[in-house]
Design an enzyme around this catalytic site. Sequence first.
Site, PDB file in Angstrom:
ATOM      1  N   LEU A  57       0.860  -1.175   0.000  1.00  0.00           N
ATOM      2  CA  LEU A  57       0.000   0.000   0.000  1.00  0.00           C
ATOM      3  C   LEU A  57       0.899   1.227   0.000  1.00  0.00           C
ATOM      4  O   LEU A  57       1.778   1.350   0.852  1.00  0.00           O
ATOM      5  CB  LEU A  57      -0.910   0.007   1.233  1.00  0.00           C
ATOM      6  N   THR A  59       2.278   5.055   0.272  1.00  0.00           N
ATOM      7  CA  THR A  59       2.133   6.289   1.028  1.00  0.00           C
ATOM      8  C   THR A  59       1.969   7.448   0.047  1.00  0.00           C
ATOM      9  O   THR A  59       2.306   7.338  -1.126  1.00  0.00           O
ATOM     10  CB  THR A  59       3.347   6.528   1.939  1.00  0.00           C
ATOM     11  N   VAL A  84       4.744  -1.384   3.185  1.00  0.00           N
ATOM     12  CA  VAL A  84       4.540   0.039   2.958  1.00  0.00           C
ATOM     13  C   VAL A  84       5.336   0.426   1.713  1.00  0.00           C
ATOM     14  O   VAL A  84       6.559   0.257   1.665  1.00  0.00           O
ATOM     15  CB  VAL A  84       4.989   0.868   4.185  1.00  0.00           C
ATOM     16  N   LYS A  85       4.643   0.919   0.707  1.00  0.00           N
ATOM     17  CA  LYS A  85       5.263   1.304  -0.563  1.00  0.00           C
ATOM     18  C   LYS A  85       5.689   2.760  -0.455  1.00  0.00           C
ATOM     19  O   LYS A  85       4.869   3.650  -0.234  1.00  0.00           O
ATOM     20  CB  LYS A  85       4.262   1.097  -1.701  1.00  0.00           C
ATOM     21  N   VAL A  86       6.995   2.987  -0.605  1.00  0.00           N
ATOM     22  CA  VAL A  86       7.598   4.290  -0.333  1.00  0.00           C
ATOM     23  C   VAL A  86       8.442   4.728  -1.530  1.00  0.00           C
ATOM     24  O   VAL A  86       9.200   3.922  -2.085  1.00  0.00           O
ATOM     25  CB  VAL A  86       8.503   4.211   0.921  1.00  0.00           C
TER      26      VAL A  86
END
Length: 184
Positions: A57, A59, A84-86
Amino acid sequence: MKFFLDTANIDQIKEAKDMGMLDGVTTNPTLVSKENKSLHELYSEIVEICKGKPVSLETTTNNTDVIVKEGQNFVNTYGKDIYVKVANTKPGLKAVRQLWDSGINCNVTLTFSAAQYLLAAKAGARYVSPFIGRLDDIGHTGMDLIKEIKQIFGNYDFKTQILVASIRHPQHVVDAGKIGADVV
């Protein structure tokens, strides 16, 4: 090799699962905006379908503290299988390190060079997502980047997995497999 779908479309995810081709899902705000569901409803459905498989997902900020809070909220709300996709920026890498230190996995994206992916691996990324199709679109050979990353990660025994993104055609999948990428 694992197959991840880059979508927020529930029907596509279910179809891939039914065929035995679903090893994970990545999303982004653009894909999410195309669906007619609340964010919470959509994410909950994706996680339920993927049970035990990674779901990335993304950010939506470039502020370290906000990225960390968003990431913690994703995991607290949707479970331990959330990655967490950053974006690979200085604030993003700081957030990746903080999330890693707190036991939260990250998928680093929006990067186009092996040097940037080396930094992501050092920060603690569990996945890196090079956009090979976009590199091909601008006259580079995207698979050359995958070869470079694979060699660098192998040289230093990084546990970071290579998720070949922006696939444009079946040959990209075959080439990624020949190189030894972890995920397409």
